[in-house]
Design a protein around this motif. Sequence first.
Motif, short mmCIF file in Angstrom:
data_model
loop_
_atom_site.label_atom_id
_atom_site.label_comp_id
_atom_site.label_asym_id
_atom_site.label_seq_id
_atom_site.Cartn_x
_atom_site.Cartn_y
_atom_site.Cartn_z
N ILE A 1 7.97 5.40 4.60
CA ILE A 1 9.42 5.21 4.43
C ILE A 1 10.04 6.53 3.99
O ILE A 1 11.07 6.96 4.52
N GLN B 1 0.82 -1.20 0.00
CA GLN B 1 0.00 0.00 0.00
C GLN B 1 0.85 1.25 0.00
O GLN B 1 1.97 1.27 0.53
N GLU B 2 0.28 2.29 -0.60
CA GLU B 2 1.05 3.50 -0.84
C GLU B 2 1.43 4.20 0.46
O GLU B 2 2.49 4.79 0.55
N PHE B 3 0.58 4.08 1.50
CA PHE B 3 0.91 4.83 2.72
C PHE B 3 2.18 4.30 3.37
O PHE B 3 2.87 5.03 4.08
N VAL B 4 2.51 3.03 3.11
CA VAL B 4 3.75 2.47 3.65
C VAL B 4 4.94 3.13 2.98
O VAL B 4 5.91 3.54 3.63
N GLU B 5 4.82 3.25 1.66
CA GLU B 5 5.86 3.92 0.89
C GLU B 5 6.05 5.35 1.41
O GLU B 5 7.16 5.81 1.65
N THR B 6 4.90 6.02 1.60
CA THR B 6 4.97 7.39 2.10
C THR B 6 5.67 7.44 3.45
O THR B 6 6.45 8.36 3.71
N TYR C 1 3.34 0.97 10.67
CA TYR C 1 3.24 0.82 9.23
C TYR C 1 3.19 -0.64 8.77
O TYR C 1 2.85 -0.92 7.64
#
Lengths: 280, 316, 328
Positions: free
Chosen positions: B220, B213-218, B233
């Motif tokens: 990091i 999911q994108e929020f994990v990337e965000t 996360y």
Amino acid sequence: MKIKKSFRSYKAWVARPGGIGISSGIAMMATLLILGVLVPVFGNRSDAFVGDPFARPSLKYPFGLDQLGRDMFSRVFNAVGVDLGVAFLGVTIPFVIGTIIGILLGLARNRYFLSTVGSIIDGINAFPLLIIAIAAITFLGPGLKSVIIILSLTNWARYARIARTKAVVVAQQNYIEAARTLGYPRWRIIRKHLAPNVSAETIAYALSDFILVITVVAGLSFLGLAARPPAAEWGSMIADGRIFIGQAWWLVIFPGLALCWAAVSLSFIVEGLFRRDRGV
Amino acid sequence: MKKGNQLSRKIFGRFLRAIVVAFWVMVLSFALIRIAPGDPASTKLGIGAEKEAIDLLRKQLHIGGNPISQFFSYLGDLIHGNLGASLQTGVKVVDIINRTLPLTIYLILLSTLCALLLSIPIGTFIGWSGKGPLVYGFRGITAVFLATPNFFIAMVGILFFSVRHNWAPVFGYDTAFPKNLHYLWLPVVVNTIIMTSVISRVLYSSVTETKDQEFVETGIIRGVSGRRFFWFYILKPSLAPTVVLLSYMMGTMLGATVILETIFSLPGIGREMVGAVLTSDYPLVQGILLYFGAITVFLSFMGDLIAYLLDRRVKI
Amino acid sequence: MSAEPLVVIDDLKIDVRLTRANRLPIVDTATFSIDRGEIIGLIGESGSGKTMLCRALVGTLGRRGAYIAGGKLTFDGIDLVTAKGSAWADIRGKRIGYVPQSALAGPNPVMTIGAQLEESILQDKEFSKGNVKARAIELLNIVQIRRPEVVMHQYQHELSGGMKQRVMIACAIAQQPELIVADEPTTGLDVTVQAEIMRLLLDIRSEFKTSIILVSHDLPLVNQICDEIVVMHAGSTVEKISSRDITRANHPYTRALYDSRIDLVEPKGELTTINGQPPTVGNWPVGCRFSERCNFVEDRCRLPQVLPIIPIGPNGFSTCLRFNELEK
């Protein structure tokens, strides 16, 4: 040429997600079923005394002999029909009842009726399956017939819950509303649209429920509440062999392995179908 | 504040539902005796029994006569904490349950704790960074344990640890704390194996979903790392399905424990229940069933509640 | 403008690992630079490699099995190709902020908005804990969120799409970074909300002198707020042009992108579309990768060759082989 081609398409089928799981699960189940048909026909009778009690597994008796000198190999595979048969009935009957009730609930409009039935269903589902089965056997008396009755009486609720959720979703779709507005008879809508969609969902659950029911049936027999000795049934064979586990491990291990084999093959199929469905 | 109201309203709504379900659980354990063919009282007492004795037993069992008035008399008894007395020993059902239930709960809690300690690292590690053979191995092994009946695992354990090595006793029990573990460790291991394979598998698949999911990337990129990243996360967003499943599993474990207690001759409520079934001790079976139902309703309420508090996306 | 650009990307190549031996290039020959305080629009169709380029800038290529296979990538003189964990720890969240793709992301669903803002603020280890809350509210005010005290306690599912994106911007600017990477920040939002978010980005640039790299597939939208436009096609940058000169674009692909806009102000009567589909990763044509869709294609465009980077104007360039003939 044709064989080669169909082999290639089979390979492509296996290569898709879940292919390995589905095909190995089916192969495992097929082996068990074939032996379950052949052994009772060609093998020793499951209740015949063929040699010395507690004879170790040998070439002649691959699974050894039990405390009475009966052939474990033929007993284990004679039990296939009993175990899988009872579990099959214990899944199909609740599946049919539950799916029909679920569809009807999905079409119902009265809120009070729905919430009452919904909470009754939750109430039935609140009991762990094995617990309610054990309790019901107190009143019905031990036996495989009681197991099937009690599974039919209680397990439908899980199917009804799944079916209802799906039926509500399907019934809200536009084409159903359209069909209703056009004045199509209700049974036709059910048969053509609701039943196929809803049963796809409940069949998926039925497969995984099969695993649970197999272990519940064997568990009840193990407790001496379903199949009773001298019937050839995996759970009761394990229970019988328990006392002799110190001297003859094969009395417990082989019926147990057969039970695992059946459940694991189904579990592989379920897992494979799930992966295929999700495409991972 | 408006926010707090919404939260407590949701929880209260879920609580009400639990109460309603608990009511039906009660009705069902009252009604179950009525599926018995014939008259359970005369079946129980035998053909030669006197009429007074049969009528008395009927009254005790709340059968015969008008079902509705019977239900209210059952309800009245229940409110006074009276579940009747065992037909075999005459001991009050409530006392029997109070004596035997703690061991069962202890066994289940201990197994749950062990299963969580194992599943959380296994599930998150394989979900987050597992690939290739590790994932296939994990899926294969859990699929096998998931489908294996607990009594077979127990028998294999007994064969190995009791028969071959005499490390685990197959009967007897000691209630004092460190000594009881000697009797409990093998049943706990059996439960733990099964629970771990279910829970770690669900956690694994939630973590694989969370990971992409994108929020994990965000997170990091925001610079979050270490323990904080692991909790907020990876674990917390993946935990809700696991918690719901865990509460369900603990209910199922009640059933599994019935078998384990029988195998290991542990004086818990499960073995009591099997004994009651075999001797047709109706009030005891009914009482135990009611307890089990109530415990499961409570567990599923708690499971939903904790899952919701962890992750507001959960519908309760 | 200072002499040294903030970000220099030179002939950057990004590969993705498919299997142990099998690699697939997804970006190659990406070349451009970003000056301090400049807003760059990175334009391209899906699959052109623009998102991967962003990931390279924030160092999360590894999560998708991709890595930098060659070329140069620097941020304020720091080599990001060889940067290790500790170097990234100093850059991420502090010197480079990130605004994710709106349709997919949004704030962490299991943390309140306030907790996430505080997390961003506390990336600065020296920040005094007592001021965190005030600073969080200040940030929410900067991104023009009404009633910030209430929003602080809310979860993402309680917010609208535009609000979520404002929160993400607030998190991104918490450390006043020198660069904000915004990957399709307005895709999937209402047109009016899109405009508001774009205006907000402009405000932030003028207030904090932040460089912004704005990724989008919507050239007309981005052109309104960007200083420079970089156009990507099939893994390579094909043209860099000042947004003022967009109507005089040199590369046929840029022209096609600009012409295919839907103009609501002056309807042209006829919708222009670009021929064919963008080439998929792994199936790039030899020579000019736009040759198969280009209206001005010649035989020599299809020959295997390294495309020239022809400087146009002070900052721009084009990689069109026929740039001379097509120059207006």
